[in-house]
Scaffold this active site. Structure first.
Site, mmCIF file in Angstrom:
data_model
loop_
_atom_site.group_PDB
_atom_site.id
_atom_site.type_symbol
_atom_site.label_atom_id
_atom_site.label_comp_id
_atom_site.label_asym_id
_atom_site.label_seq_id
_atom_site.Cartn_x
_atom_site.Cartn_y
_atom_site.Cartn_z
ATOM 1 C CB CYS A 90 0.348 6.324 1.053
ATOM 2 S SG CYS A 90 -0.858 5.097 0.470
ATOM 3 C CG HIS A 160 8.895 5.463 -3.825
ATOM 4 N ND1 HIS A 160 8.527 4.175 -3.542
ATOM 5 C CD2 HIS A 160 8.821 5.583 -5.166
ATOM 6 C CE1 HIS A 160 8.244 3.541 -4.677
ATOM 7 N NE2 HIS A 160 8.414 4.391 -5.674
#
Length: 314
Positions: A90, A160
């Site tokens: 995050c 990611h």
């Protein structure tokens, strides 16, 4: 068969939208991400709203305190959760400034300590995984962290292809995801810039990943799950989504959120979902403006029915 996972997204993958996504049968679906600090403090919102579980839901935890992370993992395990993911990706300021999320990418040893402690403390049949970005300021440590996940016994690693510094700008670098896939034996799930079925097919074929995790691509577009399955199986998307389908789904979402929250007069979060469904539909701007001022489900449905009739008449 390539896997399709749905990312834990704060303010999006709530109880109702998870129910809608389940209609399209993703392989793994997460609740909104859960703060181990909040859960360890028995925060009411975390327990009553975010951890309002549907059968088979996974839970992603973020934090850095080993004891709180272990407590939280065992807490959700007791709720029946059989897949726990650790957030090391995050990029949001409030998360990383607390040393959580992508901030952990700077400390592979800390990640190893968290994963090892949780793996030892959880039941053998509870899956443990981790989601990362490819670095903090620049690509770094991603192979090392992937190998740690492999060594500890993670069921998979989700990657990611951006750094924390990129946030959601630029493009995800799938060459780095490919590099991770080539260096570990556990399944690798790729994440980043998958907005169409064609995106998914291209990235899977290029990187060799075992599946994809969808995030922003499913905002108002649960059909993306079905479209990816079709393009992987048939080489093309066979089931086209119409403007009427989108409006009907918006109405369905309103009906479901009202049913799921009988104690609340109006759930304001439904507005953004509706506007996402209507994106790209001609002559919908005024309808969206009115919906964003509405505080009544029936009035909102009436606006959508009116838009649908207008489209039919065109």
């Amino acid at each position: 068969m390539k896997k399709i996972f749905i990312a834990p997204i704060a303010g999006v993958t709530d109880y109702t939208y998870r129910g809608i996504l389940e209609e399209f049968h993703p392989d793994l679906l997460f609740t909104e991400m859960v703060s181990s600090d909040a859960l360890a403090a028995l925060n009411d919102k975390t327990i009553s709203q975010i951890l309002r579980l549907r059968p088979g839901n996974g839970v992603q935890l973020f934090g850095k305190d080993i004891e709180k992370m272990l407590y939280s993992a065992k807490y959700v395990e007791k709720l029946g959760v059989k897949h726990i993911d650790i957030n090391s990706g995050c990029p949001m300021k409030r998360v990383v400034h607390s040393g959580h999320g992508a901030a952990l990418l700077k400390s592979p040893d800390k990640i190893k300590e968290i994963l090892s402690t949780l793996r030892e403390g959880l039941q053998e049949d509870t899956d443990l995984s981790i989601k990362i970005r490819v670095g903090y300021e620049k690509p770094e440590n991603y192979i090392q962290i992937a190998k740690i996940a492999e060594e500890v016994g993670c069921s998979h690693i989700t990657v990611h292809g951006r750094t924390r510094a990129q946030l959601y700008t630029g493009f995800a670098d799938w060459s780095l995801i490919k590099e991770i896939k080539e260096n570990v034996s556990i399944p690798v799930i790729g994440n980043g810039d998958i907005f169409t079925a064609e995106d998914a097919k291209e990235k899977i074929e290029y990187s060799g990943v075992d599946g994809v995790m969808l995030a922003r691509g499913i905002f108002g577009n649960p059909w993306l799950i079905r479209e990816i399955r079709e393009i992987l199986q048939y080489g093309q998307v066979k089931t086209k989504v119409t403007a009427e389908d989108k409006i009907n789904m918006a109405i369905h979402h309103i009906e479901e959120i009202a049913k799921d929250n009988p104690q609340r007069e109006f759930v304001f979060d439904v507005r953004k979902h509706i506007c996402w469904y209507l994106k790209g539909i001609s002559n919908s701007a005024e309808c969206k403006n009115q919906i964003n001022r509405s505080v009544d489900y029936q009035a909102t449905v009436a606006l959508l029915q009116e838009l649908k009739e207008k489209i039919k008449g065109e």
